[in-house]
Design a protein around this motif. Sequence first.
Motif, PDB file in Angstrom:
ATOM      1  N   MET A  22       0.838  -1.195   0.000  1.00  0.00           N
ATOM      2  CA  MET A  22       0.000   0.000   0.000  1.00  0.00           C
ATOM      3  C   MET A  22       0.875   1.248   0.000  1.00  0.00           C
ATOM      4  O   MET A  22       1.930   1.281   0.640  1.00  0.00           O
ATOM      5  CB  MET A  22      -0.902  -0.012   1.240  1.00  0.00           C
ATOM      6  N   ARG A  23       0.468   2.275  -0.708  1.00  0.00           N
ATOM      7  CA  ARG A  23       1.244   3.506  -0.745  1.00  0.00           C
ATOM      8  C   ARG A  23       1.245   4.171   0.630  1.00  0.00           C
ATOM      9  O   ARG A  23       0.238   4.131   1.362  1.00  0.00           O
ATOM     10  CB  ARG A  23       0.690   4.456  -1.805  1.00  0.00           C
ATOM     11  N   ALA A  24       2.375   4.784   0.965  1.00  0.00           N
ATOM     12  CA  ALA A  24       2.563   5.317   2.317  1.00  0.00           C
ATOM     13  C   ALA A  24       1.501   6.349   2.676  1.00  0.00           C
ATOM     14  O   ALA A  24       0.918   6.312   3.769  1.00  0.00           O
ATOM     15  CB  ALA A  24       3.960   5.921   2.440  1.00  0.00           C
ATOM     16  N   GLY A  25       1.247   7.298   1.775  1.00  0.00           N
ATOM     17  CA  GLY A  25       0.256   8.318   2.070  1.00  0.00           C
ATOM     18  C   GLY A  25      -1.137   7.747   2.238  1.00  0.00           C
ATOM     19  O   GLY A  25      -1.888   8.137   3.143  1.00  0.00           O
ATOM     20  N   ASP A  26      -1.504   6.801   1.355  1.00  0.00           N
ATOM     21  CA  ASP A  26      -2.814   6.158   1.460  1.00  0.00           C
ATOM     22  C   ASP A  26      -2.948   5.416   2.785  1.00  0.00           C
ATOM     23  O   ASP A  26      -4.031   5.372   3.384  1.00  0.00           O
ATOM     24  CB  ASP A  26      -3.027   5.177   0.302  1.00  0.00           C
ATOM     25  N   GLN A  27      -1.840   4.850   3.218  1.00  0.00           N
ATOM     26  CA  GLN A  27      -1.850   4.084   4.457  1.00  0.00           C
ATOM     27  C   GLN A  27      -2.184   4.964   5.661  1.00  0.00           C
ATOM     28  O   GLN A  27      -3.001   4.606   6.511  1.00  0.00           O
ATOM     29  CB  GLN A  27      -0.482   3.414   4.653  1.00  0.00           C
ATOM     30  N   LEU A  28      -1.560   6.152   5.717  1.00  0.00           N
ATOM     31  CA  LEU A  28      -1.851   7.049   6.834  1.00  0.00           C
ATOM     32  C   LEU A  28      -3.296   7.541   6.790  1.00  0.00           C
ATOM     33  O   LEU A  28      -3.951   7.653   7.836  1.00  0.00           O
ATOM     34  CB  LEU A  28      -0.882   8.237   6.832  1.00  0.00           C
ATOM     35  N   ARG A  29      -3.798   7.838   5.600  1.00  0.00           N
ATOM     36  CA  ARG A  29      -5.205   8.245   5.498  1.00  0.00           C
ATOM     37  C   ARG A  29      -6.132   7.128   5.973  1.00  0.00           C
ATOM     38  O   ARG A  29      -7.115   7.374   6.678  1.00  0.00           O
ATOM     39  CB  ARG A  29      -5.530   8.632   4.046  1.00  0.00           C
ATOM     40  N   TYR A  30      -5.795   5.901   5.596  1.00  0.00           N
ATOM     41  CA  TYR A  30      -6.609   4.746   5.980  1.00  0.00           C
ATOM     42  C   TYR A  30      -6.650   4.585   7.496  1.00  0.00           C
ATOM     43  O   TYR A  30      -7.730   4.412   8.097  1.00  0.00           O
ATOM     44  CB  TYR A  30      -6.041   3.495   5.316  1.00  0.00           C
ATOM     45  N   HIS A  75      -9.605   5.379  12.804  1.00  0.00           N
ATOM     46  CA  HIS A  75      -9.729   5.979  14.144  1.00  0.00           C
ATOM     47  C   HIS A  75     -10.827   7.030  14.205  1.00  0.00           C
ATOM     48  O   HIS A  75     -10.942   7.738  15.215  1.00  0.00           O
ATOM     49  CB  HIS A  75      -8.390   6.589  14.565  1.00  0.00           C
ATOM     50  N   GLY A  76     -11.627   7.168  13.141  1.00  0.00           N
ATOM     51  CA  GLY A  76     -12.812   8.019  13.220  1.00  0.00           C
ATOM     52  C   GLY A  76     -12.729   9.346  12.510  1.00  0.00           C
ATOM     53  O   GLY A  76     -13.712  10.112  12.533  1.00  0.00           O
ATOM     54  N   LEU A  77     -11.614   9.691  11.864  1.00  0.00           N
ATOM     55  CA  LEU A  77     -11.540  10.944  11.135  1.00  0.00           C
ATOM     56  C   LEU A  77     -12.297  10.826   9.811  1.00  0.00           C
ATOM     57  O   LEU A  77     -12.297   9.767   9.176  1.00  0.00           O
ATOM     58  CB  LEU A  77     -10.090  11.343  10.849  1.00  0.00           C
ATOM     59  N   GLY A  78     -12.918  11.928   9.400  1.00  0.00           N
ATOM     60  CA  GLY A  78     -13.564  11.963   8.104  1.00  0.00           C
ATOM     61  C   GLY A  78     -12.532  12.006   6.994  1.00  0.00           C
ATOM     62  O   GLY A  78     -11.351  12.291   7.232  1.00  0.00           O
ATOM     63  N   PRO A  79     -12.936  11.738   5.743  1.00  0.00           N
ATOM     64  CA  PRO A  79     -11.974  11.674   4.629  1.00  0.00           C
ATOM     65  C   PRO A  79     -11.115  12.917   4.476  1.00  0.00           C
ATOM     66  O   PRO A  79      -9.897  12.804   4.270  1.00  0.00           O
ATOM     67  CB  PRO A  79     -12.878  11.459   3.409  1.00  0.00           C
ATOM     68  N   ASP A  80     -11.709  14.109   4.556  1.00  0.00           N
ATOM     69  CA  ASP A  80     -10.933  15.338   4.374  1.00  0.00           C
ATOM     70  C   ASP A  80      -9.935  15.533   5.517  1.00  0.00           C
ATOM     71  O   ASP A  80      -8.768  15.873   5.288  1.00  0.00           O
ATOM     72  CB  ASP A  80     -11.857  16.548   4.266  1.00  0.00           C
ATOM     73  N   ASP A  81     -10.399  15.345   6.748  1.00  0.00           N
ATOM     74  CA  ASP A  81      -9.509  15.496   7.905  1.00  0.00           C
ATOM     75  C   ASP A  81      -8.411  14.436   7.876  1.00  0.00           C
ATOM     76  O   ASP A  81      -7.250  14.719   8.235  1.00  0.00           O
ATOM     77  CB  ASP A  81     -10.298  15.388   9.206  1.00  0.00           C
ATOM     78  N   ALA A  82      -8.752  13.225   7.474  1.00  0.00           N
ATOM     79  CA  ALA A  82      -7.768  12.154   7.400  1.00  0.00           C
ATOM     80  C   ALA A  82      -6.683  12.483   6.371  1.00  0.00           C
ATOM     81  O   ALA A  82      -5.486  12.292   6.624  1.00  0.00           O
ATOM     82  CB  ALA A  82      -8.443  10.833   7.050  1.00  0.00           C
ATOM     83  N   ALA A  83      -7.096  12.997   5.216  1.00  0.00           N
ATOM     84  CA  ALA A  83      -6.125  13.357   4.179  1.00  0.00           C
ATOM     85  C   ALA A  83      -5.213  14.489   4.643  1.00  0.00           C
ATOM     86  O   ALA A  83      -3.995  14.459   4.419  1.00  0.00           O
ATOM     87  CB  ALA A  83      -6.865  13.751   2.901  1.00  0.00           C
TER      88      ALA A  83
END
Length: 295
Positions: free
Chosen positions: A86-94, A99-107
């Motif tokens: 998995m790509r590193a950035g995608d992994q952190l967003r995932y 842990h409950g963050l929405g997509p925008d906040d996670a990104a």
Amino acid sequence: MLELRDLSKRYADVLALDRVSLDVGPGEISGFVGPNGAGKTTAMRIILGVLVADSGVVAWEGRPLDAESRRRIGYMPEERGLYPKMRAGDQLRYFAELHGLGPDDAAASAERWMERLGVADRAGDAVEELSLGNQQRVQLGAALVHSPDLLVLDEPFSGLDPVGVEVLADVLTTESRERGLPVIFSSHQLDLVERLCDSVAIIRSGRLVASGGVDELREGRAENLWEIEIAGQADPLDGLPGAHQVGPGLVALDSGVDPQSVLDHARRIGAVERFGRHRTTLAELFREVIADDRP
């Protein structure tokens, strides 16, 4: 505050933890150290709920840790806990979304932590394509991406080069001091533990054998040891009453011996390049405590 109270855990005939108790307060960095197999990872897995203690309690803010509280913990295992393809950035967003963050906040959080940990330029690379040190940075990012209330790290400095060590050390001290984040981490790199930690817990064979601040643990140990170096002299105080060479450049003074008289004697021998009270290191304390605890 994280509280461990009388934790015990047995695997068949092996007592992995024997009534271990310790606290980690807000804004405190606590080092958890001990020989291999001492029980450090077992204690951390019990905190996370991966293992269940045979007896004892893990509490957060005065209440037993439950599943919801554990969602607010950031955990970094000693073994790689990342998806290699998995790509590193995608992994952190995932992980942020888990842990409950929405997509925008996670990104946004993933991008911020990749930048802060010095791996923003590798965000599009698969984890398996990264060096071990960069994988370690990404793994730390996974522990921090959801702004946890508690950070639990198992050998976080393993595999890092000196630059990576400083990046990680800066992150831990900043998060602890500015955000009041409690941090507990295990490490065999005792110089780093001594430099970063407010408190230290030393465990051996499942038992906590010493705990407290490093200065607190130093009290009463090696109090009459002095460091001395005289140009061209390997054993400068040989024969001086009340002073005993115990190592290279290290002397023990008998009770009542005035250090200034030793310094005066040293000056008569040659140019004194170094003289001062020996500051016991955590590594020396560790060896003493472990040795003192042996049956």
